[in-house]
Write a protein that holds these residues in place. Structure first.
Motif, PDB file in Angstrom:
ATOM      1  N   GLY A   1       7.921  -2.080  -6.000  1.00 47.00           N
ATOM      2  CA  GLY A   1       7.311  -2.100  -4.599  1.00 47.00           C
ATOM      3  C   GLY A   1       8.375  -2.152  -3.645  1.00 47.00           C
ATOM      4  N   PHE A   2       8.045  -2.007  -2.393  1.00 47.30           N
ATOM      5  CA  PHE A   2       9.103  -2.223  -1.265  1.00 47.30           C
ATOM      6  C   PHE A   2       8.992  -3.545  -0.811  1.00 47.30           C
ATOM      7  CE2 PHE A   2       7.569   2.462  -0.403  1.00 47.30           C
ATOM      8  CZ  PHE A   2       8.688   2.847  -0.732  1.00 47.30           C
ATOM      9  N   SER A   3      10.249  -4.421  -0.818  1.00 45.39           N
ATOM     10  CA  SER A   3      10.393  -5.631  -0.154  1.00 45.39           C
ATOM     11  C   SER A   3      10.395  -5.845   1.341  1.00 45.39           C
ATOM     12  CB  SER A   3      11.394  -6.135  -0.902  1.00 45.39           C
ATOM     13  OG  SER A   3      12.813  -5.688  -0.523  1.00 45.39           O
ATOM     14  N   ASP A   4      10.961  -4.508   1.926  1.00 47.57           N
ATOM     15  CA  ASP A   4      10.887  -4.711   3.500  1.00 47.57           C
ATOM     16  C   ASP A   4      10.973  -3.300   3.911  1.00 47.57           C
ATOM     17  OD1 ASP A   4      13.434  -3.687   2.693  1.00 47.57           O
ATOM     18  OD2 ASP A   4      14.217  -5.817   2.772  1.00 47.57           O
ATOM     19  N   TRP A   5      11.034  -2.902   5.364  1.00 45.61           N
ATOM     20  CA  TRP A   5      10.868  -1.687   5.759  1.00 45.61           C
ATOM     21  C   TRP A   5      12.093  -1.027   5.490  1.00 45.61           C
ATOM     22  CZ3 TRP A   5       6.839   0.478   6.343  1.00 45.61           C
ATOM     23  CH2 TRP A   5       5.662  -0.360   6.977  1.00 45.61           C
ATOM     24  N   ASP A   6      13.409  -1.658   5.021  1.00 39.72           N
ATOM     25  CA  ASP A   6      14.675  -1.047   4.935  1.00 39.72           C
ATOM     26  C   ASP A   6      14.739  -0.444   3.450  1.00 39.72           C
ATOM     27  OD1 ASP A   6      17.009  -1.883   6.984  1.00 39.72           O
ATOM     28  OD2 ASP A   6      15.938  -3.764   6.477  1.00 39.72           O
TER      29      ASP A   6
ATOM     30  N   SER B   1      12.885   0.047  16.469  1.00 40.09           N
ATOM     31  CA  SER B   1      14.392  -0.111  16.435  1.00 40.09           C
ATOM     32  C   SER B   1      14.986   0.100  14.969  1.00 40.09           C
ATOM     33  CB  SER B   1      14.623  -1.760  16.753  1.00 40.09           C
ATOM     34  OG  SER B   1      14.389  -1.850  18.069  1.00 40.09           O
ATOM     35  N   MET B   2      14.298  -0.091  13.990  1.00 41.98           N
ATOM     36  CA  MET B   2      14.749   0.106  12.482  1.00 41.98           C
ATOM     37  C   MET B   2      14.433   1.470  12.425  1.00 41.98           C
ATOM     38  SD  MET B   2      13.061  -2.903  10.571  1.00 41.98           S
ATOM     39  CE  MET B   2      13.927  -2.451   9.115  1.00 41.98           C
ATOM     40  N   LEU B   3      13.549   2.237  12.644  1.00 43.76           N
ATOM     41  CA  LEU B   3      13.422   3.659  12.487  1.00 43.76           C
ATOM     42  C   LEU B   3      14.393   4.314  13.384  1.00 43.76           C
ATOM     43  CD1 LEU B   3      12.207   6.024  11.639  1.00 43.76           C
ATOM     44  CD2 LEU B   3      10.157   5.663  13.186  1.00 43.76           C
ATOM     45  N   GLN B   4      14.607   3.857  14.434  1.00 44.43           N
ATOM     46  CA  GLN B   4      15.732   4.380  15.340  1.00 44.43           C
ATOM     47  C   GLN B   4      16.983   4.530  14.611  1.00 44.43           C
ATOM     48  OE1 GLN B   4      17.452   2.217  18.391  1.00 44.43           O
ATOM     49  NE2 GLN B   4      19.418   3.545  18.369  1.00 44.43           N
ATOM     50  N   ASP B   5      17.341   3.375  14.212  1.00 39.61           N
ATOM     51  CA  ASP B   5      18.711   3.162  13.357  1.00 39.61           C
ATOM     52  C   ASP B   5      18.741   4.487  12.297  1.00 39.61           C
ATOM     53  OD1 ASP B   5      21.300   1.885  12.778  1.00 39.61           O
ATOM     54  OD2 ASP B   5      20.159   0.805  11.271  1.00 39.61           O
TER      55      ASP B   5
ATOM     56  N   PHE C   1      11.762   0.774   2.293  1.00 41.04           N
ATOM     57  CA  PHE C   1      11.058   1.933   2.363  1.00 41.04           C
ATOM     58  C   PHE C   1      11.736   3.085   2.893  1.00 41.04           C
ATOM     59  CE2 PHE C   1       8.354   4.224   5.620  1.00 41.04           C
ATOM     60  CZ  PHE C   1       7.380   4.825   4.876  1.00 41.04           C
ATOM     61  N   PHE C   2      12.381   3.166   4.080  1.00 40.50           N
ATOM     62  CA  PHE C   2      13.319   4.117   4.637  1.00 40.50           C
ATOM     63  C   PHE C   2      14.379   4.551   3.759  1.00 40.50           C
ATOM     64  CE2 PHE C   2      11.939   2.149   8.940  1.00 40.50           C
ATOM     65  CZ  PHE C   2      11.268   3.087   9.092  1.00 40.50           C
ATOM     66  N   GLU C   3      14.938   3.630   2.830  1.00 41.71           N
ATOM     67  CA  GLU C   3      15.878   4.016   1.922  1.00 41.71           C
ATOM     68  C   GLU C   3      15.498   4.896   0.880  1.00 41.71           C
ATOM     69  OE1 GLU C   3      19.027   3.970   1.563  1.00 41.71           O
ATOM     70  OE2 GLU C   3      19.463   2.273   3.215  1.00 41.71           O
ATOM     71  N   TYR C   4      14.029   4.652   0.404  1.00 40.12           N
ATOM     72  CA  TYR C   4      13.479   5.595  -0.525  1.00 40.12           C
ATOM     73  C   TYR C   4      12.949   6.937   0.092  1.00 40.12           C
ATOM     74  CZ  TYR C   4      10.201   6.574  -4.220  1.00 40.12           C
ATOM     75  OH  TYR C   4       9.565   7.201  -5.455  1.00 40.12           O
ATOM     76  N   LEU C   5      12.739   6.977   1.416  1.00 39.31           N
ATOM     77  CA  LEU C   5      12.425   8.289   2.044  1.00 39.31           C
ATOM     78  C   LEU C   5      13.566   9.082   1.990  1.00 39.31           C
ATOM     79  CD1 LEU C   5      10.120   7.567   5.194  1.00 39.31           C
ATOM     80  CD2 LEU C   5       9.232   8.154   2.652  1.00 39.31           C
ATOM     81  N   ILE C   6      14.695   8.619   2.339  1.00 40.05           N
ATOM     82  CA  ILE C   6      16.101   9.275   2.510  1.00 40.05           C
ATOM     83  C   ILE C   6      16.184   9.847   1.024  1.00 40.05           C
ATOM     84  CG2 ILE C   6      18.599   8.972   2.829  1.00 40.05           C
ATOM     85  CD1 ILE C   6      17.713   6.776   4.872  1.00 40.05           C
TER      86      ILE C   6
ATOM     87  N   ARG D   1       0.849  -1.287   0.012  1.00 38.61           N
ATOM     88  CA  ARG D   1       0.010  -0.069   0.069  1.00 38.61           C
ATOM     89  C   ARG D   1       0.831   1.270   0.076  1.00 38.61           C
ATOM     90  NH1 ARG D   1      -5.032   0.529   0.865  1.00 38.61           N
ATOM     91  NH2 ARG D   1      -5.216  -1.817   1.459  1.00 38.61           N
ATOM     92  N   PHE D   2       1.944   1.293   0.953  1.00 36.50           N
ATOM     93  CA  PHE D   2       2.908   2.460   0.821  1.00 36.50           C
ATOM     94  C   PHE D   2       3.484   2.495  -0.348  1.00 36.50           C
ATOM     95  CE2 PHE D   2       3.453   2.753   5.845  1.00 36.50           C
ATOM     96  CZ  PHE D   2       2.215   2.969   5.962  1.00 36.50           C
ATOM     97  N   SER D   3       3.987   1.536  -1.082  1.00 36.97           N
ATOM     98  CA  SER D   3       4.549   1.656  -2.397  1.00 36.97           C
ATOM     99  C   SER D   3       3.712   2.406  -3.438  1.00 36.97           C
ATOM    100  CB  SER D   3       5.153   0.196  -2.888  1.00 36.97           C
ATOM    101  OG  SER D   3       5.950  -0.377  -1.848  1.00 36.97           O
TER     102      SER D   3
END
Length: 466
Positions: free
Chosen positions: A83-88, A121-125, A90-95, A65-67
């Motif tokens: 699409g995004f395969s994982d949250w990593d 934890s992933m978001l914190q990193d 997703f965050f890389e795309y935002l950056i 959905r976010f993709s």
């Protein structure tokens, strides 16, 4: 009339963050129906960004959905296909897309955590290593107050200390509902029933009277408010049975721990535990006399949402009749005869809000620094305002009645005033009564305000602030 009421202060806070030169991490939370999503949408009308809404579904569907949403926003055909395969990813795309100022608002964040507890934890990193160096304005929003606080603000959370701001979105104040409806008597009656939850206020028909709105908007079995109280409680609470009993007891006028225990048959420890949770959820609040410190043992407990109070007072006791389509009968037999009394117990809250609104406008005899109620050994005063250096005190009674004799009310206040233990030997005393209308004003004895006077004060205050 506008469907977006007030929220000027909250919008101002968000725009202030948006205009800053650094990455921002804002936590926006509050009860269901309080208007968080609408606030985000209003903010994004004048800010560049996207509103992503999480759902209670699998991680795979959440990422899909976010993709889709981000690919449509950025017109990215490649993301639309892959699409995004994982949250990593997703965050890389935002950056990659945060070199310019952009708002990314993730609504109902607790749904994402529920599906993937490692997400904080992933978001914190990502925030610590890269996101905080971008120009992103990240907004995490959620309706589960306890989960939002534990996931983003508590010491043990990976996200502790990362947020740059937070907004606990509260229900609308009475004065804002009054500005929306434009009529004092109507605003008092509607606020007493529907409270300050925007979704509830927007459900009403201001062109129809309060009884017709109660019948059609609250008591008809096909109306969304008919079951919404149950829905909110069952969504927030694991074991709603005891909570229902406590809320029903509070609506019935049992505001002390001992009375709630006697009424529900629950032990003191159980009642204390469940009240604490209801307070954390902003469904119940504890009041203490205005002259007492916060550790006072004289605390009383009240429902925080007027619709919850109305529902437990008039809907829950008559569910069988209402489910058989007897809303008009319940309104005529149970609501109408008790309605003035019901509105009266909420009227003082509205007067208190009005006094806070005009405090400092020059109408009151002094600018107060504390306001609240007072009670002791069977005696009570609706509103007491206090100011220090020099010590001044205002006693106020609120009467949801017509033809009130102000002189009688002032006499009662003067009798009770010495019982209020607060600098009795060196204070100046003032008196006030607020009513629907008066048979006698008793000029010179104190301040007497009817509904027209209150409306005029609101208008004067509005013009003074323009």
């Amino acid at each position: 009339m506008s469907t977006f009421i007030d929220r000027d202060r909250e919008l101002s806070h968000l725009h202030e963050r948006y205009r800053s030169d650094r990455a921002e991490f804002v936590v926006l939370y509050g009860r269901r129906r309080v208007g968080k999503s609408e606030l985000i949408d209003q903010f994004l009308r004048t800010a560049t960004g996207i509103h992503l809404v999480a759902r209670e579904e699998s991680k795979h569907l959440q990422l899909r959905r976010f993709s889709a949403d981000l690919s449509a926003y950025f017109k990215d055909s490649f993301l639309q296909k892959t699409g995004f395969s994982d949250w990593d990813s997703f965050f890389e795309y935002l950056i990659q897309h945060a070199d310019d100022r952009i708002v990314v608002a993730i609504d109902e964040f607790p749904y994402l955590i529920k599906e993937d507890p490692s997400l904080p934890s992933m978001l914190q990193d990502y925030w610590d290593r890269r996101l905080k160096e971008t120009r992103i304005v990240l907004i995490l929003s959620g309706s589960s107050i306890s989960m939002m606080e534990s996931a983003t603000m508590e010491y043990g959370s990976p996200l502790f200390g990362r947020r740059t701001g937070q907004i606990l979105l509260q229900p609308l104040r009475f004065i804002h509902v009054l500005e929306y409806l434009g009529d004092m008597k109507k605003a008092v009656e509607f606020y007493a029933v529907f409270g300050g939850t925007p979704a509830y206020i927007m459900a009403v028909d201001p062109e129809r009277d309060i009884m017709k709105n109660i019948e059609e908007k609250v008591m008809r079995e096909d109306s969304f408010l008919f079951r919404d109280v149950e829905f909110v409680l069952r969504a927030e609470l694991v074991e709603p049975r005891y909570y229902f009993s406590i809320l029903f007891s509070l609506a019935g006028g049992n505001h002390r721990i001992g009375l709630i225990c006697n009424d529900t048959g629950l032990s003191k420890s159980v009642v204390n535990k469940y009240l604490s949770i209801l307070i954390d959820l902003k469904l119940v609040h504890r009041r203490i006399p205005v002259t007492e410190g916060h550790r006072s043992r004289k605390g009383l407990y009240f429902l925080s949402d007027n619709l919850f109070d109305f529902w437990f007072s008039f809907v829950n006791p008559h569910l069988d009749m209402l489910e058989r389509g007897n809303a008009p009968l319940v309104v005529d037999q149970y609501v109408r005869p008790q309605f003035a009394r019901y509105v009266g117990k909420h009227f003082e809250e509205m007067v208190m809000d009005l006094l806070v609104h005009i405090n400092g406008d020059g109408f009151l005899p002094f600018v107060f620094t504390r306001i609240g109620s007072w009670w002791h050994r069977g005696e009570e005063i609706d509103i007491v305002c206090l100011a220090e250096n020099p010590h001044r005190i205002l006693f106020c009674e609120c009467k949801w009645q017509d033809g009130v004799d102000a002189a009688e009310v002032f006499a009662g206040l003067r009798r009770k005033a010495p019982l209020v233990s607060w600098h009795n030997d060196r204070r100046s005393e003032y008196f006030c009564v607020v009513a629907r209308s008066f048979s006698r004003r008793a000029e010179g004895e104190g301040i007497s305000l009817d509904l027209d006077d209150c409306a005029a004060l609101m208008e004067r205050g509005r013009r003074g602030r323009e």
